[in-house]
Design a protein around this motif. Structure first.
Motif, PDB file in Angstrom:
ATOM      1  N   GLY A 174       0.803  -1.228   0.000  1.00 47.81           N
ATOM      2  CA  GLY A 174       0.000   0.000   0.000  1.00 47.81           C
ATOM      3  C   GLY A 174       0.826   1.263   0.000  1.00 47.81           C
ATOM      4  O   GLY A 174       0.446   2.268   0.591  1.00 47.81           O
TER       5      GLY A 174
ATOM      6  N   ALA B 193      -3.941   2.492  -3.349  1.00 47.10           N
ATOM      7  CA  ALA B 193      -3.127   1.879  -2.293  1.00 47.10           C
ATOM      8  C   ALA B 193      -3.873   1.880  -0.961  1.00 47.10           C
ATOM      9  O   ALA B 193      -3.951   0.859  -0.269  1.00 47.10           O
ATOM     10  CB  ALA B 193      -1.811   2.632  -2.154  1.00 47.10           C
ATOM     11  N   GLN B 194      -4.416   3.029  -0.611  1.00 44.76           N
ATOM     12  CA  GLN B 194      -5.121   3.107   0.675  1.00 44.76           C
ATOM     13  C   GLN B 194      -6.397   2.282   0.659  1.00 44.76           C
ATOM     14  O   GLN B 194      -6.771   1.680   1.665  1.00 44.76           O
ATOM     15  CB  GLN B 194      -5.421   4.563   1.029  1.00 44.76           C
ATOM     16  CG  GLN B 194      -4.158   5.302   1.417  1.00 44.76           C
ATOM     17  CD  GLN B 194      -4.448   6.618   2.108  1.00 44.76           C
ATOM     18  OE1 GLN B 194      -5.452   6.764   2.790  1.00 44.76           O
ATOM     19  NE2 GLN B 194      -3.579   7.584   1.927  1.00 44.76           N
TER      20      GLN B 194
ATOM     21  N   VAL C  80      -5.390  -1.311   1.254  1.00 42.32           N
ATOM     22  CA  VAL C  80      -5.061  -1.582   2.662  1.00 42.32           C
ATOM     23  C   VAL C  80      -6.336  -1.600   3.507  1.00 42.32           C
ATOM     24  O   VAL C  80      -6.547  -2.499   4.331  1.00 42.32           O
ATOM     25  CB  VAL C  80      -4.068  -0.516   3.193  1.00 42.32           C
ATOM     26  CG1 VAL C  80      -3.864  -0.689   4.691  1.00 42.32           C
ATOM     27  CG2 VAL C  80      -2.737  -0.622   2.471  1.00 42.32           C
ATOM     28  N   LYS C  81      -7.195  -0.615   3.273  1.00 40.27           N
ATOM     29  CA  LYS C  81      -8.449  -0.526   4.039  1.00 40.27           C
ATOM     30  C   LYS C  81      -9.287  -1.789   3.823  1.00 40.27           C
ATOM     31  O   LYS C  81      -9.828  -2.363   4.780  1.00 40.27           O
ATOM     32  CB  LYS C  81      -9.222   0.719   3.578  1.00 40.27           C
ATOM     33  CG  LYS C  81     -10.451   1.050   4.381  1.00 40.27           C
ATOM     34  CD  LYS C  81     -10.919   2.471   4.014  1.00 40.27           C
ATOM     35  CE  LYS C  81     -12.106   2.905   4.851  1.00 40.27           C
ATOM     36  NZ  LYS C  81     -13.384   2.457   4.316  1.00 40.27           N
TER      37      LYS C  81
ATOM     38  N   PHE D 255      -7.874  -4.757   5.828  1.00 36.80           N
ATOM     39  CA  PHE D 255      -8.225  -4.722   7.254  1.00 36.80           C
ATOM     40  C   PHE D 255      -9.708  -5.028   7.464  1.00 36.80           C
ATOM     41  O   PHE D 255     -10.075  -5.756   8.380  1.00 36.80           O
ATOM     42  CB  PHE D 255      -7.875  -3.364   7.870  1.00 36.80           C
ATOM     43  CG  PHE D 255      -6.396  -3.106   7.971  1.00 36.80           C
ATOM     44  CD1 PHE D 255      -5.519  -4.095   8.401  1.00 36.80           C
ATOM     45  CD2 PHE D 255      -5.867  -1.881   7.634  1.00 36.80           C
ATOM     46  CE1 PHE D 255      -4.159  -3.868   8.501  1.00 36.80           C
ATOM     47  CE2 PHE D 255      -4.499  -1.627   7.730  1.00 36.80           C
ATOM     48  CZ  PHE D 255      -3.646  -2.620   8.159  1.00 36.80           C
TER      49      PHE D 255
ATOM     50  N   THR E 141     -11.127  -8.288   9.408  1.00 34.26           N
ATOM     51  CA  THR E 141     -11.976  -8.036  10.579  1.00 34.26           C
ATOM     52  C   THR E 141     -13.324  -8.730  10.414  1.00 34.26           C
ATOM     53  O   THR E 141     -13.834  -9.359  11.346  1.00 34.26           O
ATOM     54  CB  THR E 141     -12.170  -6.518  10.777  1.00 34.26           C
ATOM     55  OG1 THR E 141     -10.885  -5.920  10.934  1.00 34.26           O
ATOM     56  CG2 THR E 141     -13.018  -6.219  12.003  1.00 34.26           C
TER      57      THR E 141
ATOM     58  N   VAL F  81       2.389  -1.011   6.382  1.00 30.30           N
ATOM     59  CA  VAL F  81       1.728  -0.489   5.178  1.00 30.30           C
ATOM     60  C   VAL F  81       1.961   1.011   5.029  1.00 30.30           C
ATOM     61  O   VAL F  81       2.359   1.691   5.975  1.00 30.30           O
ATOM     62  CB  VAL F  81       0.198  -0.757   5.233  1.00 30.30           C
ATOM     63  CG1 VAL F  81      -0.096  -2.248   5.248  1.00 30.30           C
ATOM     64  CG2 VAL F  81      -0.457  -0.081   6.428  1.00 30.30           C
TER      65      VAL F  81
END
Lengths: 142, 169
Positions: free
Chosen positions: B104, B116-117, B120-121, B124, B128, B139
């Protein structure tokens, strides 16, 4: 030897971290965010800043997010460039996406470790931050 | 490093490409290169089972209307779901799977909502949602990463690349 700041409100967790990290450097300890910011201020004034900051999030008073933000701002105000900032490991029992993303994308944490953790993951992180020998270097050259 | 390799004399090697996801039942050292892409590693210590993804886009349903194995690992969410299913098929229990997230990297001129974000988001959020434990993440930043993943121990070692390297390998 590395210069390390541990910010953690739990006596047990602080001791645990110190035991892991003492092999690699001298550890200063802060029981909360304010104390961490103060130690960072003194270290900056002394001209020998920390190589590594290990920061808990949930602490009384100033939490880890706010303390880290202040410490990064202090370094920037002192003219320390982005490549020279102290490396930061955020270490918390909070494992939700928001806390992890905020720490790494908005506050400058390099690595986020979720409690409970094994000592090996802290050592792996030191290597990945190039604070100790990084096995990736020799693997890459083979 | 010699110690790591010495303790794994018969380790296999594997180069993980973009859009690929694999599990390894035999000790394997897997290597991959990330820019804005995201890798998620999986490890079950009891079974010495390891898995890794290398996804370049966040959510499969935003891009594809049907799911099959040719596209599964191009996307962060479906890739994670795929490896989780493979782990479950091997007998790994949810509570004993440990995941790590890498990659990311973002160029400084790209906006907050960069791919990239989002990658990553999504990683997660998906981990979760599946209640998989996120042991660590490494990251963001502006530099690409080269990853070395030991499937039998779950260790991941990262080398920063000199540039962002959007051309993942």
């Amino acid at each position: 030897m590395l210069r390390i700041l541990i910010a953690e409100d739990s006596d047990f967790q602080r001791l645990h971290l110190k035991k892991i990290l003492s092999e690699y450097g001298d550890c200063d300890q802060a029981e909360n965010g304010e104390a961490a910011v103060e130690l960072a201020r003194r270290a900056l004034a002394s001209g020998a800043f920390y190589d590594l900051i290990v920061m808990d999030i949930l602490m009384p008073g100033t939490d880890g997010h706010a303390a880290l933000k202040k410490i990064v701002e202090m370094q920037q105000a002192a003219g320390i460039g982005p490549d020279k900032l102290a490396k930061v490991i955020m270490l918390s029992c909070l494992s939700d996406p928001e806390n992890i993303l905020t720490a790494q994308f908005n506050e400058g944490a390099d690595i986020y470790i979720t409690k409970p953790y094994e000592p090996e993951i802290v050592v792996e992180s030191l290597a990945n931050l190039n604070l100790i020998d990084n096995p990736a270097d020799s693997l890459d050259s083979q | 490093m010699k110690t790591l390799l010495a303790s794994n004399p018969n380790i296999e090697t594997h180069f993980l490409g973009v859009g690929e996801g694999r599990i390894f039942r035999q000790p394997t050292l897997s290597q991959t290169v990330l820019g804005s892409c995201v890798s998620v590693t999986f490890h079950c210590p009891r079974l010495e089972l390891g898995g890794i993804t290398h996804a370049l886009m966040p959510v499969w349903s935003d891009y594809e209307s049907r799911m099959d194995e040719s596209v599964r690992y191009k996307f962060v969410d479906s890739g994670i779901e795929g490896i989780y299913e493979l782990f479950a098929n091997q007998g790994a229990r949810l509570a004993e799977i440990e995941c790590k997230v890498f990659g990311g990297a973002t160029s400084s001129f790209i906006s907050q909502l960069s791919v990239a974000q989002k990658n990553v988001k999504t990683a997660f959020e998906t981990l979760t949602r599946l209640k998989l434990r996120i042991a660590a993440s490494h990251v963001g930043g502006s530099q690409g990463r080269k990853l070395f993943f030991f499937s039998n121990s779950g260790d991941v070692f990262v080398k920063y690349l000199k540039t962002m390297n959007n051309n993942c390998k």
